[in-house]
Structure formats: C-alpha cells, structure tokens
Design an enzyme around this catalytic site. Structure first.
Site, PDB file in Angstrom:
ATOM      1  N   ILE A 464       0.837  -1.205   0.000  1.00 32.20           N
ATOM      2  CA  ILE A 464       0.000   0.000   0.000  1.00 32.20           C
ATOM      3  C   ILE A 464       0.871   1.253   0.000  1.00 32.20           C
ATOM      4  CG2 ILE A 464      -1.956  -1.175   1.059  1.00 32.20           C
ATOM      5  CD1 ILE A 464      -1.183  -0.013   3.756  1.00 32.20           C
ATOM      6  N   ASN A 647      13.643  -1.872   7.461  1.00 28.91           N
ATOM      7  CA  ASN A 647      14.262  -1.110   6.377  1.00 28.91           C
ATOM      8  C   ASN A 647      14.200   0.379   6.709  1.00 28.91           C
ATOM      9  OD1 ASN A 647      15.234  -0.039   4.033  1.00 28.91           O
ATOM     10  ND2 ASN A 647      13.651  -0.908   2.699  1.00 28.91           N
ATOM     11  N   PRO A 648      15.315   0.965   7.175  1.00 24.81           N
ATOM     12  CA  PRO A 648      15.285   2.368   7.599  1.00 24.81           C
ATOM     13  C   PRO A 648      14.856   3.321   6.478  1.00 24.81           C
ATOM     14  CG  PRO A 648      17.383   1.337   8.170  1.00 24.81           C
ATOM     15  CD  PRO A 648      16.623   0.338   7.355  1.00 24.81           C
ATOM     16  N   GLU A 721       1.603   3.736  11.446  1.00 25.40           N
ATOM     17  CA  GLU A 721       0.656   4.739  11.921  1.00 25.40           C
ATOM     18  C   GLU A 721       1.200   5.702  12.958  1.00 25.40           C
ATOM     19  OE1 GLU A 721      -3.589   2.753  11.761  1.00 25.40           O
ATOM     20  OE2 GLU A 721      -1.992   1.283  11.731  1.00 25.40           O
TER      21      GLU A 721
HETATM   22 MO1  MOS Z   1      -4.697   1.523   9.124  1.00 29.00          MO
HETATM   23  S1  MOS Z   1      -5.914   3.160   9.433  1.00 29.00           S
HETATM   24  O1  MOS Z   1      -5.188   0.477  10.364  1.00 29.00           O
HETATM   25  O2  MOS Z   1      -5.094   0.998   7.568  1.00 29.00           O
END
Ligand code: MOS
Length: 754
Positions: A464, A647-648, A721
C-alpha cells in the site's frame, strides 16, 4: 534462527519494486488489462435521508452505447446487505429504496465507453420522498448511545477518578474537538470485475485480499473459492481500502448480467461518500495532579459520529488511559448516530483524535503547574501499563523526548507564552507524546529455493506504498543467506497464501515472522538431509548448527557446501515449503480463520503477558504573523522507538509522511458539512486542504534504537501509523506557546487567532 532472518535488518534497502513503479510497469488495479471492458458510472443520491419513490430512466437509456442500468428495482435483491468496517450492520446501497446518507450509490450505469456511462448517469432522473437529515453533533434528531463494550474492548477504569479529581490541588477540565477528515489517496476507489463461468475475478485496490474475497462471496451467496481478488499495488490506502465496501458487488453483478468485464473508476467527489472517513470527535478531559506534577486522576469521555445503522467507533480511550502512571482512571465513549455514511479507519484511527485531547491536556496541565511539559511527561512516565498492571514490552518514550528535544533546541524555549518573537513573527515551540499499539497477526506463505540460490516467496500481502515487497525480500534474504536481489516476492493475489489485513500497523511484523519461519523450515530440511548423507561433508553433524549463509550451507567450523549440492540433494527443481505462523497468544485455529477472511490479531493492548506499544515524541515550531495571524510551521522534529527497524529507508518515509499528516490534521484538513442538508461541501482536492512541500520547511526524523524481545521474536513493533499520532497536539501546544491562545478545536485557522 530468527536471528538470521533479521540479519539484514537496519540497513537501508531501496524498494525492489521502485523501478517498476517509476517506469509505469507496476500495475494498479484499474491498470490490469481485461478484454473488451464495459464502463460503469455511479449514480449517487442527492438527498441525505428518505426514500426513492421512482426513477425515470428513459433519457439515460436513449444515450448511444448504453448497456445496462442497475437499480434497486432491477437488482436490489441479488446481493445481501454489506457489513461495515466493524463487521456489523452498516448503510445499504441498492438493496432497498432507503437513502441513508448523501452520495449513497443508488444506481450503476454501464455503457460501451466511460463518456457514455457518465452522460447516461447524469440523465437518470430520481424522485425522492426526502426527510430532514441530522448532519452531526447537536443536529436535531442525532441520537447518542454509549458504545457497547465486550471482553476485547473495555472502557479502562481504575480507582475512584471523580473523587481524586475533586480532591487534587491542580487540575484542568477541558473539551476538545476534531473534525471530519476524508481520505484522498492518489488512486481512486476502482473496481474491475471479470467472470469466467461461475468464477469471479476482482481487480480492486485493497488492504485485505482475503477479507474482500470473503465479503463479496458472502454478499453474492457464492463459494469463496470461486472469488479471486487481485491488487498487486495500491496507490495510497491509510485505512480507506481496509474494509470491503458495497460498490464491489454491484460491479460484479453488472459484469454477470452483461457477460462482459466491467470497469469502474469513481470520481474524487464520490470518494467522499462511497468510501469511509475519519469521523468528527469530541472529548471531555479532566486531569488532576499533585503540585509535584504526579497525576492523580484522568477522566476521558469521547463522542464520535457514525451512521444511523452502524455503531462503528474507534474508542481511543483504550490508548489515552495507558499513557501515564495514574492511580485513578475513568473513561467512556459515546457514539452519535446521524444521517451520514459510515466512517472507518484512517491512519491511527483511535490514537490520532484521542491523543489530541490528552496531549493538549497535558500541555495545559504543565502550564497550570508552571512546569516544563517534557518534565511533566517524565514525572508520569511508567514502564507499567497503568490500566491493568502489565509491563510494557518496552517503552522508550523519554529517550524519544530527550533525543528530539536536543535536536530541536528545546532548551532555548522561553516558557512564557508570547515571549518569543522574531520580527513580525510570534514564535512557538510545542511537543507531544506519540504512540501506537504493536499488533501482529497470523500469516501463511509459500517459499521456494532453487539450487542456483534464487528464492521465490508468495503470500497474499498488500503493497500500500509502505514498501511491503521489500521488507519481505529483506527477511528472506537474511533467512536464506542470499542477496535481496536474489529474492522474488509475489503478493496481492488471493490465490496466494493469506496474511491479515494491512491495517493496525501489523503488516511488517506479521509477514516478517511467517517469512522467517519459512526460511527456517527450508534450513532445517537442508540441514537434516545434509547430516543424513553419509557421503556429504556434514555427515553425522548436528543439524541445528548448520546455517544458510553467503549462498551456502555452512557449519560452525567454517565448512561450506554450495546450495547446488545442498538443495540438489532434496529437490530436483526447487525446494518448496508452505508454512503458517500463529503468533503466541492467539488460538491455534487463527491461521485457519485467515483463509475465510477472518483476522484474529494479537493486539498490543489485548495481550496477557505485556502491553505492547511503540512510542515517540513530536516537536514543532510554529510562527504566527503578529498582524495577519498567518500560521507557518518552519520545522518539525520527530523521534520514534519502534523496536526492530526492518528497512530504515522506507521506515523514514512512513514516519515522515505521518508527521506531515499530523501537521495537516492540525492546520489544514477538515471536511465542511452543510448542516441543513447533511452534505459534504469541499469534496474535491481544490477545497479540501492537504499539505504541500512549502508548508513545512524542515523536517527531522530520529530513529531511537530499541530492542524488544518481548513484543515478538523479531522485535518488530510496526511503524505505519505512529508517525501521525500526537503531532496535531504538538502544533496546538506550539500555537498556545506563541500566542497564549489555547485552541481546543481543530483545525486551527487564522480566524481563531485574531
Ligand atoms: Mo490503518 S488506518 O489500520 O489501515
């Protein structure tokens, strides 16, 4: 051997799919070639509440190239109502005449070309029996209820918080508010459906390959085995593609009726109502402390908007109650039903709005105490979860504050609000805590190794934008003693072994552990065959001592056998294993559930042994023009400790993107709602503000080293997140420092500072 899987961790590695992405080779869902597609266009409701009394389709049907129009009358009974992001009831679409919210899908027009479908859609005349809608909090007709709790989701509580609050010498009692925010990923919410006899293939960007497959099968009454989902690359998700929505089944039905592939690319404004969003929240926060700063009471009550039928909520009190040592805690969450589409996940769904309240409140409390806000966090720092007494698996919060404060130059801050000025600009420094729970799920994978030292790993993972292909390749290269370029990774296809939803920042941990397990299984097979071969160099050796390294099977004494020999001994072509990994604490059938699209997750807050969170510290400088009150953010400094960093290079992007979004969440982003009509007003990228390069001049991200052997064997906490959490409070705190004005409602705009 978990150590070997992690042996390449921490070295920056370019994305293995980078070249494909920048040259246009990477196929996003709507890029997948299908033969002779028809094109769909959505008709969405023009009212927010009421019923459809009739549709006049004659003008639409007269458009050349028109093929079909799906309405509640023609296909309404062909699909079971969908479920919402919490797997519970949500708004329906074509199933009935009912309109639950503005912009609800009420018809699907299909034509030979996109242009014909669009024209016909605009010629559909809909007759309604409208009712007065409730838009949001305080709207007449909006209904509040206390959220339902269960074993998994409880309201954290401890001691006697109201009494402690009443008795304490220093306190704050404040209300905060965060706005509606909408996803605007570059890639829209597209769906392409193709039937081959009874078998359906869906090309759709998703964070949940198996979840989407299961949801569509259920809605259409099909065998899940007859549904295949393909989503090799996703152009931005952040939660918006984390749950199946109802558009998919209608495109599938359209394709079935026409016996032809049907492709849907909805518009940007439709994305505001056919996908999920971050709901507006309200908070009542009461914090009390002794004069030395030690917290005595924390009371946090939240309110969240949702749709009429859904009780979806995020309940970030489960996080805010766990941030600081405090003997008395009370929390409660209410959901407020309005005539709106059902909200859903958006990057750090609970933590972003709820930590805005807590971290603004901590800054207010520090001011009341006449104490440095970092010192207030230090005094209340704890290695024990204050709610249930478990140890944190690790917690490097103050190390993050110290590292970020040093880099930022916090020592130069004059604590008096409004005291720092540079010419016409008022200067403010603000900081806040960041955190995100460390989650991990079961996962499956297929791994093969050839005698020539090439490996292929296949799993229905999700890229993603996070660099997921690369983190898996790094793990396999480490585990098999190969180079990252020797590894091919296949993901994004539900014909591959299942992994959980790419949500809750679990992806790196879940996929790394299954990849590591697959490597270990291959190592064991090769080692066992090697020691049992009387003619081989490892005859009779201890198989547990043999490792895969630098393209060979190697013994502790330095003896090496090339892979050609070691693999050739056990397999003619390639040695292949299929493994399932179930993290500790999950039931053994958790892997079986994956195949049905069920996502058992070991949650950082739900474990028996430890509470697992990653922590960070957000710092920001704001400059506010003394006359115009224009708000600038010349620099931000963020420090995070998230256990093992796979992976920095891609981790830096995750942190940086999160921090920028946090500034955006404080200063730019809000969906404006027409209170009379319950409609979104700024449903386009011109009016919905998002940050650009010029909004933040300088940005530093500090990686605070952290080893955590308790969170999971590889010590991976997840970073998707945490970057956003707390930054909105850091900005609000900096605005207070610059001006002496405490803004408790986001976003903060010029007019609030005049
Ligand atoms: Mo994330 S908002 O848990 O895709």
């Amino acid at each position: 051997m978990a150590d070997d899987a992690g042996r390449l961790y921490g070295k920056p590695e370019v994305r293995i799919d980078g070249a494909a992405k920048v040259t246009g080779q990477a196929r996003y869902a709507s890029d997948e070639p299908v033969a002779n597609p028809a094109y769909a266009y959505l008709v969405t409701s023009a009212i927010s509440r009421g019923h459809i009394t009739g549709m006049d389709l004659a003008a639409a049907e007269a458009v050349p190239g028109l093929l079909d129009i799906l309405t509640h009358e023609t296909v309404g009974k062909e699909a079971k109502p969908p479920v919402g992001p919490d797997q519970k009831p949500t708004t329906t679409t074509l199933e009935t005449t009912q309109v639950w919210h503005d912009g609800q899908i009420i018809a699907v027009v299909v034509a030979d070309s996109f242009e014909a479908a669009r024209e016909a859609a605009h010629r559909v005349v809909v007759h309604y029996a409208p009712e007065t809608p409730s838009a949001t909090f305080d709207s007449p007709g909006a209904e509040a209820e206390v959220r339902k709790t269960d074993e998994q989701h409880k309201d954290p509580a401890k001691g006697d918080a109201p009494a402690a609050f009443a008795a304490a010498p220093v306190k704050i009692d404040a209300r905060y508010e965060t706005p509606t925010q909408h996803h605007n990923p570059l890639e829209l919410f597209t769906t392409t459906c193709v039937w081959d006899g009874p078998k359906l293939t869906i090309y759709e960007p998703t964070q949940t390959m198996y979840g989407l497959k299961a949801a569509v099968a259920k809605q259409l009454g099909m065998e899940p085995a007859d549904v295949r989902t393909i989503s090799r690359y996703v152009g931005g998700a952040f939660g918006s593609k984390g749950a199946a929505t109802s558009r998919t089944v209608w495109i599938a039905i359209a394709a079935r009726r026409l016996k032809r592939a049907v492709k849907l690319v909805p518009t940007r404004d439709q994305a505001f109502t056919i996908a999920t969003y971050r709901a507006e929240t309200r908070h009542h926060l009461q914090l009390a402390a002794n004069r030395d700063g030690k917290l005595q009471a924390l009371i946090h009550e939240g309110w969240e908007v949702t749709s009429r039928p859904s009780s979806y909520n995020v309940s970030g009190t489960e996080t805010t109650a766990r941030m600081y040592a405090c003997p008395n805690i009370a929390t409660k969450v209410n959901v407020v039903h309005a005539d709106r589409n059902t909200p859903g996940f958006m990057r750090a769904p609970p933590d972003t709005p709820y930590m805005f309240a807590l971290e603004s409140g901590m800054d207010e409390l520090a001011h009341e105490l006449g104490m440095d806000p970092i010192e207030l966090r230090r005094i209340n720092d704890t290695q024990t979860d204050p709610v249930d007494g478990k140890p944190f698996s690790s917690r490097s919060l103050m190390k993050c504050f110290d590292a970020a404060a040093a880099k930022f130059g916090w020592a130069k801050r004059d604590p008096k609000p409004g005291a720092m000025r540079d010419g016409d600009w008022l200067v403010g420094y603000g900081c806040a805590t960041s955190c995100y729970p460390s989650n991990i799920g079961p996962a499956a994978a297929r791994l093969s190794l050839t005698p020539r030292g090439k490996a292929v790993i296949q799993l229905a993972g999700h890229e993603i934008g996070t660099g997921a292909y690369t983190t898996v390749a790094i793990t396999v290269a480490g585990g098999l003693g190969l180079k990252v370029t020797d590894i091919q990774v296949f993901m994004g296809d539900s014909n591959l072994p299942p992994v959980p939803v790419a949500g809750g920042s679990n992806n790196a941990a879940s996929t790394a552990h299954v990849a590591a397990k697959a490597c270990e299984e291959i190592r064991q097979k090769l080692a066992l065959a090697a020691v049992q071969n009387n003619a081989g160099i490892f005859a009779g050796a201890d198989p547990s001592k043999l490792r895969l390294t630098d393209g060979a099977l190697a013994g502790p004494d330095g003896r090496r056998e090339p892979l050609e020999t070691a693999v050739g001994r056990v397999a003619g072509g390639a040695l292949e294993v299929h493994v399932e990994n179930v993290p500790e604490g999950l039931p053994p059938d958790a892997a079986a559930g994956l195949y049905q699209g069920k996502m058992a997750m070991s949650r950082g807050t739900g474990r028996k042994d430890v509470t697992a969170y990653a922590f960070g510290a957000q710092f920001v400088e704001v400059r506010i023009h003394a006359l115009t009150r224009e708000i600038r953010t010349p620099r931000i400094v963020s420090a995070f400790a998230s256990g093992t960093i796979v992976n920095p290079l891609t981790a830096y992007s995750q942190y940086m993107g999160g921090a920028i979004w946090g500034v955006s969440s404080a200063l730019h982003e809000a969906t404006e709602i027409d209170l009379r009509e319950a409609r979104y007003v700024n449903d386009n990228l011109a009016d919905y503000l998002v940050p650009v390069n010029a909004d933040i001049d300088h940005l530093d991200v500090i990686f605070v080293p952290e080893e955590d052997s308790r969170v999971n064997p590889l010590g991976i906490k997840g970073i998707g997140e945490i970057g956003i959490v707390g930054m909105n409070a850091a900005v609000a705190n900096a605005v207070f420092h610059a001006t002496g004005k405490r803004i408790r409602k986001l976003p903060i705009r010029i007019e609030h500072l005049l």
